[in-house]
Enzyme design. Sequence first.
Site, PDB file in Angstrom:
ATOM      1  N   GLU A   1      -8.950 -11.234   9.497  1.00 45.33           N
ATOM      2  CA  GLU A   1      -9.489  -9.902   9.206  1.00 45.33           C
ATOM      3  C   GLU A   1     -10.106  -9.926   7.811  1.00 45.33           C
ATOM      4  O   GLU A   1      -9.515 -10.449   6.870  1.00 45.33           O
ATOM      5  CB  GLU A   1      -8.350  -8.873   9.253  1.00 45.33           C
ATOM      6  CG  GLU A   1      -8.790  -7.439   9.046  1.00 45.33           C
ATOM      7  CD  GLU A   1      -7.612  -6.460   9.166  1.00 45.33           C
ATOM      8  OE1 GLU A   1      -6.467  -6.864   8.873  1.00 45.33           O
ATOM      9  OE2 GLU A   1      -7.847  -5.303   9.550  1.00 45.33           O
TER      10      GLU A   1
ATOM     11  N   TRP B   1       2.031   6.926  12.462  1.00 48.28           N
ATOM     12  CA  TRP B   1       0.654   6.890  11.973  1.00 48.28           C
ATOM     13  C   TRP B   1       0.084   5.481  12.105  1.00 48.28           C
ATOM     14  O   TRP B   1       0.728   4.525  11.799  1.00 48.28           O
ATOM     15  CB  TRP B   1       0.581   7.328  10.492  1.00 48.28           C
ATOM     16  CG  TRP B   1      -0.849   7.287  10.045  1.00 48.28           C
ATOM     17  CD1 TRP B   1      -1.805   8.230  10.300  1.00 48.28           C
ATOM     18  CD2 TRP B   1      -1.491   6.239   9.322  1.00 48.28           C
ATOM     19  NE1 TRP B   1      -3.008   7.819   9.784  1.00 48.28           N
ATOM     20  CE2 TRP B   1      -2.833   6.597   9.183  1.00 48.28           C
ATOM     21  CE3 TRP B   1      -1.056   5.021   8.798  1.00 48.28           C
ATOM     22  CZ2 TRP B   1      -3.774   5.798   8.527  1.00 48.28           C
ATOM     23  CZ3 TRP B   1      -1.965   4.225   8.150  1.00 48.28           C
ATOM     24  CH2 TRP B   1      -3.320   4.612   8.021  1.00 48.28           C
TER      25      TRP B   1
ATOM     26  N   GLU C   1      -4.214  -4.632  19.103  1.00 47.36           N
ATOM     27  CA  GLU C   1      -3.264  -4.803  18.003  1.00 47.36           C
ATOM     28  C   GLU C   1      -2.285  -3.635  17.927  1.00 47.36           C
ATOM     29  O   GLU C   1      -2.667  -2.488  18.185  1.00 47.36           O
ATOM     30  CB  GLU C   1      -4.078  -4.895  16.704  1.00 47.36           C
ATOM     31  CG  GLU C   1      -3.237  -4.887  15.442  1.00 47.36           C
ATOM     32  CD  GLU C   1      -4.099  -4.840  14.191  1.00 47.36           C
ATOM     33  OE1 GLU C   1      -5.331  -5.002  14.293  1.00 47.36           O
ATOM     34  OE2 GLU C   1      -3.540  -4.633  13.110  1.00 47.36           O
TER      35      GLU C   1
ATOM     36  N   HIS D   1     -14.546  -4.271  10.334  1.00 48.54           N
ATOM     37  CA  HIS D   1     -14.121  -2.991  10.898  1.00 48.54           C
ATOM     38  C   HIS D   1     -15.313  -2.088  11.138  1.00 48.54           C
ATOM     39  O   HIS D   1     -15.820  -1.479  10.202  1.00 48.54           O
ATOM     40  CB  HIS D   1     -13.229  -2.249   9.900  1.00 48.54           C
ATOM     41  CG  HIS D   1     -11.877  -2.835   9.730  1.00 48.54           C
ATOM     42  ND1 HIS D   1     -10.837  -2.120   9.184  1.00 48.54           N
ATOM     43  CD2 HIS D   1     -11.372  -4.052  10.022  1.00 48.54           C
ATOM     44  CE1 HIS D   1      -9.751  -2.881   9.155  1.00 48.54           C
ATOM     45  NE2 HIS D   1     -10.058  -4.064   9.655  1.00 48.54           N
TER      46      HIS D   1
ATOM     47  N   ASN E   1       0.810  -1.211   0.000  1.00 44.92           N
ATOM     48  CA  ASN E   1       0.000   0.000   0.000  1.00 44.92           C
ATOM     49  C   ASN E   1       0.854   1.277   0.000  1.00 44.92           C
ATOM     50  O   ASN E   1       1.644   1.503   0.911  1.00 44.92           O
ATOM     51  CB  ASN E   1      -0.906  -0.030   1.235  1.00 44.92           C
ATOM     52  CG  ASN E   1      -2.131   0.855   1.085  1.00 44.92           C
ATOM     53  OD1 ASN E   1      -2.340   1.474   0.042  1.00 44.92           O
ATOM     54  ND2 ASN E   1      -2.943   0.918   2.131  1.00 44.92           N
TER      55      ASN E   1
ATOM     56  N   ASP F   1      -6.272  -3.416   1.251  1.00 47.00           N
ATOM     57  CA  ASP F   1      -5.038  -3.322   0.457  1.00 47.00           C
ATOM     58  C   ASP F   1      -4.412  -4.703   0.210  1.00 47.00           C
ATOM     59  O   ASP F   1      -3.429  -4.799  -0.529  1.00 47.00           O
ATOM     60  CB  ASP F   1      -4.018  -2.330   1.045  1.00 47.00           C
ATOM     61  CG  ASP F   1      -3.815  -2.418   2.541  1.00 47.00           C
ATOM     62  OD1 ASP F   1      -4.723  -2.021   3.285  1.00 47.00           O
ATOM     63  OD2 ASP F   1      -2.734  -2.870   2.953  1.00 47.00           O
TER      64      ASP F   1
ATOM     65  N   ASP G   1      -7.296  -1.700  17.210  1.00 44.93           N
ATOM     66  CA  ASP G   1      -5.980  -1.497  16.602  1.00 44.93           C
ATOM     67  C   ASP G   1      -5.385  -0.182  17.121  1.00 44.93           C
ATOM     68  O   ASP G   1      -5.930   0.896  16.859  1.00 44.93           O
ATOM     69  CB  ASP G   1      -6.145  -1.442  15.072  1.00 44.93           C
ATOM     70  CG  ASP G   1      -4.831  -1.569  14.329  1.00 44.93           C
ATOM     71  OD1 ASP G   1      -3.769  -1.332  14.954  1.00 44.93           O
ATOM     72  OD2 ASP G   1      -4.852  -1.912  13.128  1.00 44.93           O
TER      73      ASP G   1
ATOM     74  N   HIS H   1      -2.493   0.903  16.205  1.00 42.98           N
ATOM     75  CA  HIS H   1      -1.766   1.442  15.054  1.00 42.98           C
ATOM     76  C   HIS H   1      -0.453   2.134  15.430  1.00 42.98           C
ATOM     77  O   HIS H   1      -0.177   3.253  14.981  1.00 42.98           O
ATOM     78  CB  HIS H   1      -2.671   2.348  14.210  1.00 42.98           C
ATOM     79  CG  HIS H   1      -2.627   2.013  12.758  1.00 42.98           C
ATOM     80  ND1 HIS H   1      -1.963   2.777  11.845  1.00 42.98           N
ATOM     81  CD2 HIS H   1      -3.119   0.959  12.075  1.00 42.98           C
ATOM     82  CE1 HIS H   1      -2.077   2.219  10.651  1.00 42.98           C
ATOM     83  NE2 HIS H   1      -2.766   1.118  10.770  1.00 42.98           N
TER      84      HIS H   1
ATOM     85  N   ARG I   1       0.022 -11.251  13.100  1.00 41.15           N
ATOM     86  CA  ARG I   1      -0.807 -10.449  12.213  1.00 41.15           C
ATOM     87  C   ARG I   1      -0.297 -10.360  10.782  1.00 41.15           C
ATOM     88  O   ARG I   1      -0.781  -9.540   9.993  1.00 41.15           O
ATOM     89  CB  ARG I   1      -0.907  -9.018  12.779  1.00 41.15           C
ATOM     90  CG  ARG I   1      -1.735  -8.895  14.022  1.00 41.15           C
ATOM     91  CD  ARG I   1      -3.039  -8.172  13.747  1.00 41.15           C
ATOM     92  NE  ARG I   1      -3.802  -8.804  12.700  1.00 41.15           N
ATOM     93  CZ  ARG I   1      -4.548  -8.182  11.800  1.00 41.15           C
ATOM     94  NH1 ARG I   1      -4.628  -6.889  11.781  1.00 41.15           N
ATOM     95  NH2 ARG I   1      -5.211  -8.853  10.889  1.00 41.15           N
TER      96      ARG I   1
ATOM     97  N   TYR J   1      -7.040   7.291  12.528  1.00 39.13           N
ATOM     98  CA  TYR J   1      -6.955   6.008  11.836  1.00 39.13           C
ATOM     99  C   TYR J   1      -8.202   5.157  12.068  1.00 39.13           C
ATOM    100  O   TYR J   1      -8.687   5.060  13.189  1.00 39.13           O
ATOM    101  CB  TYR J   1      -5.724   5.201  12.316  1.00 39.13           C
ATOM    102  CG  TYR J   1      -5.836   3.776  11.859  1.00 39.13           C
ATOM    103  CD1 TYR J   1      -5.580   3.454  10.529  1.00 39.13           C
ATOM    104  CD2 TYR J   1      -6.302   2.770  12.700  1.00 39.13           C
ATOM    105  CE1 TYR J   1      -5.759   2.166  10.063  1.00 39.13           C
ATOM    106  CE2 TYR J   1      -6.477   1.482  12.246  1.00 39.13           C
ATOM    107  CZ  TYR J   1      -6.200   1.177  10.930  1.00 39.13           C
ATOM    108  OH  TYR J   1      -6.392  -0.091  10.467  1.00 39.13           O
TER     109      TYR J   1
ATOM    110  N   HIS K   1      -3.584 -10.637   8.382  1.00 36.12           N
ATOM    111  CA  HIS K   1      -3.951  -9.287   7.960  1.00 36.12           C
ATOM    112  C   HIS K   1      -4.825  -9.352   6.710  1.00 36.12           C
ATOM    113  O   HIS K   1      -4.464 -10.012   5.741  1.00 36.12           O
ATOM    114  CB  HIS K   1      -2.637  -8.535   7.653  1.00 36.12           C
ATOM    115  CG  HIS K   1      -2.762  -7.068   7.535  1.00 36.12           C
ATOM    116  ND1 HIS K   1      -1.991  -6.334   6.662  1.00 36.12           N
ATOM    117  CD2 HIS K   1      -3.540  -6.183   8.186  1.00 36.12           C
ATOM    118  CE1 HIS K   1      -2.299  -5.051   6.784  1.00 36.12           C
ATOM    119  NE2 HIS K   1      -3.223  -4.934   7.704  1.00 36.12           N
TER     120      HIS K   1
ATOM    121  N   GLU L   1       1.575  -6.831  11.245  1.00 37.54           N
ATOM    122  CA  GLU L   1       1.177  -6.550   9.858  1.00 37.54           C
ATOM    123  C   GLU L   1       2.299  -5.896   9.064  1.00 37.54           C
ATOM    124  O   GLU L   1       2.316  -5.995   7.841  1.00 37.54           O
ATOM    125  CB  GLU L   1      -0.109  -5.709   9.801  1.00 37.54           C
ATOM    126  CG  GLU L   1       0.056  -4.284  10.271  1.00 37.54           C
ATOM    127  CD  GLU L   1      -1.263  -3.528  10.317  1.00 37.54           C
ATOM    128  OE1 GLU L   1      -2.282  -4.117  10.668  1.00 37.54           O
ATOM    129  OE2 GLU L   1      -1.257  -2.329  10.001  1.00 37.54           O
TER     130      GLU L   1
ATOM    131  N   ARG M   1     -14.042  -5.202  14.989  1.00 37.01           N
ATOM    132  CA  ARG M   1     -13.018  -4.269  15.442  1.00 37.01           C
ATOM    133  C   ARG M   1     -13.661  -2.912  15.679  1.00 37.01           C
ATOM    134  O   ARG M   1     -14.483  -2.459  14.870  1.00 37.01           O
ATOM    135  CB  ARG M   1     -11.921  -4.161  14.361  1.00 37.01           C
ATOM    136  CG  ARG M   1     -10.681  -3.452  14.843  1.00 37.01           C
ATOM    137  CD  ARG M   1      -9.674  -3.257  13.726  1.00 37.01           C
ATOM    138  NE  ARG M   1      -9.968  -2.063  12.941  1.00 37.01           N
ATOM    139  CZ  ARG M   1      -9.078  -1.449  12.153  1.00 37.01           C
ATOM    140  NH1 ARG M   1      -7.856  -1.937  12.020  1.00 37.01           N
ATOM    141  NH2 ARG M   1      -9.422  -0.370  11.478  1.00 37.01           N
TER     142      ARG M   1
END
Length: 412
Positions: A349, A412, A246, A122, A37, A326, A220, A222, A293, A159, A322, A272, A147
């Site tokens: 997921e 991020w 996560e 999600h 991605n 993407d 998550d 992130h 993940r 996010y 994961h 991930e 999630r």
Amino acid sequence: MKIERAEVIVTSPDRNFVTLKLTTDDGITGIGDGTLNGRELAVASYLSEHVVPLLIDRDASRIEDTWQFLYRSAYWRRGPVTMAAIAAVDVALWDIKAKSVGLPLYQLLGGASREGILAYGHASGKDTEALFDSVRSHQEQGYRAIRIQTGVPGLKSIYGVAANVTQPGNEGKRYDYEPAQRALRPAEEDWDTRSYLRHLPTVFEAVRGEFGPELPLLHDGHHRMTPIQAAKLGKALEPYDLFWLEDCTPAENQQALRLVREHTTTPLAIGEVFNTVWDYQGLISEQLIDYVRSAVTHTGGVTHLKKILEFAAQYQIKSGIHGPTDISPVGMAAALHLDLAIHNFGIQEYMKHGDATNRTFKQSFTFEDGYLHPGDQPGIGVELDVDEAGKYPYQTAYLPYNRLADGTVHDW
Ligand code: EZ4
Ligand code: CO
């Protein structure tokens, strides 16, 4: 069975995807996903400039040998670009081998260990009301595990929550609830860990109050917290019985998970952005995590992810492959064959792709009543419609990035 043709196909139906298509001298085709991605063209070029010439005339049946050859002969090991390129070759070769014997891939991986693959979706909302609507809509679609991501008071965008895109020329465009933006520059988002840490436990309290104790809930982080912040969050979330927390800390420093682990019984998932088993070495052998993940697409394909998951199984650590949008339908199908076959499956997921993506990639996997199944077509069960793919040329797109209130760049 020699590889006669190798084509790298970049297409952007709802988002960019990189697909490798191999054709053997006896006319069997196989496809593999190499989508990274926001850096798609790096993998496409790695494949077309450096890998495709090496594939022509190779024996398509030698999957392990080809994996070792691509990994070791490059000399420069690991890394997301290299491992996504190897994954594309690996999955295309598994697709070919399974088709050549007329079996779905999971049969070659040991056969089915379960009837279906529990998926999580999600749900997200800027506020509690929007979040509850999203949870209900996911339950209506059949999801049995969800999630939870929400907005944080005082932050404009975050996010995992569909947000207004403020980039000029990009207003209102947000596809698949995925963070990557079709624009010439990454979107800038804002972040404040203290506000997030104050707010998130109240969200989980509200969700448990509304939806009861049974529904498996995930979250998550992130990569945004320090180890001590993540430990604090894990502890604060314990009353809400998460399935997992996560990416609570940045994945570069795996030792951080030790500190988190010492302070909380909230299950931890990470990986991930990992590429190989070496990223998990201490995490698995020292039992610092509960779920792996990695994506098939970013970890060198079925061959290497199966090895990681077998290593994890010895320590009662399970899979959580994961599967955001993407990951192309090709990468998703490969994951489903692995999910069905391994013993230590945890959860998968699953975000649905858009209509244009589904027209481009003909899929035989199914999602019913919360469970996925790869189907019983020979191979991985996905075919790329090359004409359809040709209608959607690559479009520049980037993942967003974060800045704190004082302007400092943050994870991020
Ligand atoms: O942000 O795959 O758990 N899922 C995720 C994803 C990632 C994207 C980045 O490309 O964290 O949504
Ligand atoms: Co994630």
